[in-house]
Design an enzyme around this catalytic site. Structure first.
Site, PDB file in Angstrom:
ATOM      1  CB  CYS A   1      13.616  22.689  -4.164  1.00 45.49           C
ATOM      2  SG  CYS A   1      12.591  24.136  -4.034  1.00 45.49           S
TER       3      CYS A   1
ATOM      4  NE  ARG B   1      14.365  16.668  -4.818  1.00 43.25           N
ATOM      5  CZ  ARG B   1      14.371  15.944  -3.711  1.00 43.25           C
ATOM      6  NH1 ARG B   1      14.371  14.644  -3.788  1.00 43.25           N
ATOM      7  NH2 ARG B   1      14.387  16.519  -2.539  1.00 43.25           N
TER       8      ARG B   1
ATOM      9  CD1 TRP C   1       6.286  21.731  -5.353  1.00 44.12           C
ATOM     10  CD2 TRP C   1       6.658  22.604  -3.324  1.00 44.12           C
ATOM     11  NE1 TRP C   1       5.137  21.600  -4.622  1.00 44.12           N
ATOM     12  CE2 TRP C   1       5.333  22.124  -3.380  1.00 44.12           C
ATOM     13  CE3 TRP C   1       7.097  23.194  -2.156  1.00 44.12           C
ATOM     14  CZ2 TRP C   1       4.452  22.205  -2.301  1.00 44.12           C
ATOM     15  CZ3 TRP C   1       6.227  23.279  -1.073  1.00 44.12           C
ATOM     16  CH2 TRP C   1       4.920  22.783  -1.149  1.00 44.12           C
TER      17      TRP C   1
ATOM     18  CG  ASN D   1      15.286  20.959  -1.164  1.00 46.92           C
ATOM     19  OD1 ASN D   1      14.186  21.437  -0.907  1.00 46.92           O
ATOM     20  ND2 ASN D   1      15.563  19.667  -1.030  1.00 46.92           N
ATOM     21  N   GLY D   2      14.904  23.905   0.723  1.00 47.37           N
ATOM     22  CA  GLY D   2      14.676  24.030   2.163  1.00 47.37           C
ATOM     23  C   GLY D   2      14.055  25.380   2.459  1.00 47.37           C
TER      24      GLY D   2
ATOM     25  CD  GLU E   1      -2.838   5.659  -1.213  1.00 47.85           C
ATOM     26  OE1 GLU E   1      -2.758   6.607  -0.415  1.00 47.85           O
ATOM     27  OE2 GLU E   1      -2.137   5.584  -2.247  1.00 47.85           O
TER      28      GLU E   1
ATOM     29  CE  LYS F   1      -1.810   7.937  -4.783  1.00 50.05           C
ATOM     30  NZ  LYS F   1      -0.865   7.497  -3.777  1.00 50.05           N
TER      31      LYS F   1
ATOM     32  CD  GLU G   1      -1.256  12.244  -4.351  1.00 50.75           C
ATOM     33  OE1 GLU G   1      -0.221  12.747  -3.928  1.00 50.75           O
ATOM     34  OE2 GLU G   1      -1.375  11.021  -4.521  1.00 50.75           O
TER      35      GLU G   1
ATOM     36  CG  HIS H   1     -22.591   7.981  11.995  1.00 45.64           C
ATOM     37  ND1 HIS H   1     -23.515   7.961  13.024  1.00 45.64           N
ATOM     38  CD2 HIS H   1     -22.178   6.707  11.834  1.00 45.64           C
ATOM     39  CE1 HIS H   1     -23.632   6.720  13.483  1.00 45.64           C
ATOM     40  NE2 HIS H   1     -22.833   5.938  12.775  1.00 45.64           N
TER      41      HIS H   1
ATOM     42  CE  LYS I   1       7.875   9.569  -5.331  1.00 43.64           C
ATOM     43  NZ  LYS I   1       6.561   8.904  -5.214  1.00 43.64           N
TER      44      LYS I   1
HETATM   45  O1  M6R Z   1       8.345   9.808   0.890  1.00 35.91           O
HETATM   46  P1  M6R Z   1       7.214   9.590   1.840  1.00 35.91           P
HETATM   47  O2  M6R Z   1       6.624   8.230   1.757  1.00 35.91           O
HETATM   48  O3  M6R Z   1       7.578   9.937   3.269  1.00 35.91           O
HETATM   49  O4  M6R Z   1       6.106  10.623   1.406  1.00 35.91           O
HETATM   50  C1  M6R Z   1       4.931  10.793   2.131  1.00 35.91           C
HETATM   51  C2  M6R Z   1       3.906  11.579   1.347  1.00 35.91           C
HETATM   52  O5  M6R Z   1       4.401  12.859   1.040  1.00 35.91           O
HETATM   53  C3  M6R Z   1       3.507  10.883   0.049  1.00 35.91           C
HETATM   54  O6  M6R Z   1       3.021   9.600   0.284  1.00 35.91           O
HETATM   55  C4  M6R Z   1       2.429  11.705  -0.678  1.00 35.91           C
HETATM   56  O7  M6R Z   1       1.232  11.703   0.047  1.00 35.91           O
HETATM   57  C5  M6R Z   1       2.225  11.182  -2.096  1.00 35.91           C
HETATM   58  N1  M6R Z   1       2.027  12.290  -2.971  1.00 35.91           N
HETATM   59  C6  M6R Z   1       1.075  10.248  -2.210  1.00 35.91           C
HETATM   60  O8  M6R Z   1       0.829   9.836  -3.519  1.00 35.91           O
END
Ligand code: M6R
Length: 606
Positions: free
Chosen positions: A2, A27, A70, A96-97, A479, A483, A486, A502, A601
């Site tokens: 949000c 956001r 969001w 937001n929250g 990682e 990516k 996502e 395994h 984000k």
């Molecule tokens: O702002 P932050 O680095 O604390 O965020 C952590 C995760 O939410 C963030 O890395 C998330 O996994 C991303 N979408 C990865 O691309």
């Protein structure tokens, strides 16, 4: 998670509010809404573009509040979009929250005769303020009294029909920045939408309530009618939050890699002495000499950076390291004492789970450090000391440039702590010298983007993907898979290459490709064997390898080369083609990679 935005001043508020929303769009983009006193409220499902279609020229006014949602409580519908309103259409709230005790508050308010329109937790705030206003007959006191009753987290902006120029904002556990102009004041969830109006900001603290009018602002708490908070000057400019001709922020941010690493290492390397200078740790340097253990905490991509950090710090600084996701650490009773460092890694500096892990470790007496990108963010402020990444604002929801800068900051910390504990000057020199060469090496990876583009086209039809790596590139497998998930919604799994037999190898067939991260390092031979094992099961393999590797070319044809560097620094190079691969795959599948579905984000709720 949000976005809230608010303005009061002497200019037309509509374009300012829409522009603010557009800058915060990363956001949340489930639904959107805007309220301008005496002009009305407009809401829409979807993003700002959808809202614009519904706005009429009659929305005239010089203040207002706005929101990007969001969804947490209630589906992303127009009714559930913010601003939320009380029974008498006088109190308008953006939030937001999460209001954790909203159910009991709602029941109480219903029994008092209030009628609710939405399924959100936020709406209780509007009714609570309405209720308190009847008691106190004062807008500010009504907000203060209402917040007393609320449990949970909030960043809010409230507008009241009876005092249309005034905006009241408050923060508890969700970020709120106050922008200070001349005869104009702003509220936003982060600093990016403020840049085109002002560079002077105040980051509200938990428990702060800001009262804004076009003439001035004042910050108070629940108990004190006025508190003084330090003004800060933003150190980035509006150009940095534009796409610069790129189709997406994600691509722009990946392409910024060389510059980002220059910025992370700038002024911090002393290669002739094999040292690094980290001014942000000066205050705790003596304490750092005596620490016995480091717990690195992060979420998502930041967690994977922490895993690479574990390998670096244990190998070169000899300090025992554990890495945990914030949401686990905060709820289990980990033994922590004054000889423990809790190192939080976070791009936004606002991730709720990471923040709570810091608070928990602090309560137990640990020294807390941060590797944070967003200057002035909550994690940056609440940790005892830290290292800023200096990667600049990251707008793409998928973290890319922040990740490689986190790895670089972890390498700097490794040299710093290592040299305090017996790392030789030669090793220090070697690492610092190699760090200096990284920007140029990243550029040579970026120069292969056409090849990566064509590989993405080739594999974009895959339903699944396995990513495998070993040692320093074990976390990079996770990682890389994150990516791809996502951005392209392809099911992807990360796996330690040694673990493959395994279990994960059971999935391999002609339709289940593997991306192997196999640079020329100490586990190279083992990676070759793992690749052979996949090939023997007719699995397709795409590899990241070191320039000049000719052995791999005998086995597979889809190879992306990265330059040679120190083993501990290879993740900084190998992550980049994986980011580009995910990006081009997402684009090939026609998705908006800057706004992946269901993601936000900055995750400021649990
Ligand atoms: O702002 P932050 O680095 O604390 O965020 C952590 C995760 O939410 C963030 O890395 C998330 O996994 C991303 N979408 C990865 O691309």
């Amino acid at each position: 998670m949000c976005g809230i935005f608010a303005y009061t001043g002497n200019k037309e508020s509509l374009p300012i509010l829409l522009d603010g929303l557009q800058s915060l769009e990363y956001r949340g983009y489930d639904s959107v809404g805007i309220y301008i006193p005496n002009a009305g409220i407009v809401k829409s499902v979807g993003a700002v573009q959808e809202l614009k279609k519904k706005i009429t020229s009659t929305m005239v006014g010089t203040s207002g509040i706005a929101h990007l949602r969001w969804a947490t409580h209630g589906e992303p519908t127009e009714v559930n979009a913010h601003p939320h309103v009380d029974c008498s259409d006088t109190i308008y709230v953006v939030h937001n929250g999460i209001i954790e005790n909203y159910k009991e508050l709602k029941e109480k308010l219903i029994s008092l005769g209030h009628t609710f329109r939405s399924a959100t937790d936020t709406e209780v705030l509007a009714h609570l303020i309405e209720h308190q206003l009847k008691e106190t007959e004062d807008f500010e006191l009504a907000v203060v009294a209402s917040l007393h009753e609320v449990k949970g987290t909030y960043g809010i902006a409230v507008s009241y029909k009876g005092d249309p120029e005034k905006i009241i904002a408050a923060r508890l556990g969700a970020p709120v920045v106050l922008g200070i102009g001349i005869n104009k004041y702003f509220i936003a969830s982060d600093a990016s939408p403020l840049l085109r109006h002002t560079k002077d900001v105040v980051y509200l603290r938990d428990g702060d309530i800001a009262v804004l009018t076009p003439q001035n602002y004042r910050i108070r708490t629940y108990t004190d009618v006025e508190v003084i908070r330090k003004k800060q000057v933003l150190d980035f400019d509006v150009e940095q939050v534009k796409k610069d001709g790129y189709e997406h922020f994600m691509l722009k941010e990946i392409m910024e890699g060389p510059q980002v690493i220059e910025n992370t290492i700038r002024g911090r390397l002393v290669p002739e002495k094999g040292l690094v200078k980290l001014g942000g740790l000066d205050a705790v340097n003596e304490q750092l000499r005596t620490i016995e253990r480091i717990i690195i905490v992060g979420c998502g991509t930041a967690y994977y950076a922490g895993l690479v950090g574990e390998y670096m710090l244990e190998e070169y600084a000899g300090i025992p390291v554990e890495v945990e996701i914030g949401s686990e650490f905060r709820y289990r009773n980990a033994p922590v004492d004054k000889h423990t460092v809790l190192l939080a890694v976070s791009q936004s500096g606002e991730t709720a789970d990471t923040l709570e892990a810091i608070r928990e470790a602090k309560r137990k007496g640990a020294l807390t450090l941060g590797i944070v990108n967003a200057v002035g963010s909550t994690i940056a402020r609440e940790t005892d000391a830290g290292i800023y990444n200096h990667a600049g604002p990251e707008i793409g929801v998928a973290s890319t440039k922040a990740f490689i800068s986190q790895l670089t900051a972890l390498a700097l910390l490794t040299v710093h702590l290592g040299r305090q504990r017996g790392m030789s000057i030669d090793v220090g020199r070697n690492i610092t010298k190699e760090l200096k060469l990284l920007p140029e090496k990243i550029q040579s990876v970026l120069d292969q983007r056409e090849l990566i583009y064509s590989l993405a086209q080739k594999y974009a039809g895959s339903r699944d993907f396995l990513y495998m790596g070993r040692k320093y590139n074990y976390p990079i497998a996770f990682e890389g898979a994150l990516k791809l998930k996502e951005i392209s919604y392809i099911h992807a799994e990360g796996c330690g290459a040694g673990e493959m037999k395994h279990g994960p190898i059971a999935m391999i067939d002609t339709e289940f490709p593997t991306l192997a991260i196999a640079p020329h390092d100490s586990v190279y031979e083992k990676m070759l064997s793992n690749i052979e094992e996949i090939k023997a099961r007719k699995g397709k393999v795409l590899a990241i390898a070191t320039e000049g590797d000719i052995r791999l070319t005998d086995i597979i044809s889809d190879i992306i080369y990265i330059p040679q560097t120190l083993e501990m620094l290879t993740p900084i190079l190998s992550a980049v083609p994986l980011q580009l691969f995910a990006y081009y795959t997402g684009v090939a599948k026609g998705f908006n990679v800057d706004r992946p579905r269901n993601l936000a984000k900055s995750v400021t709720v649990e």
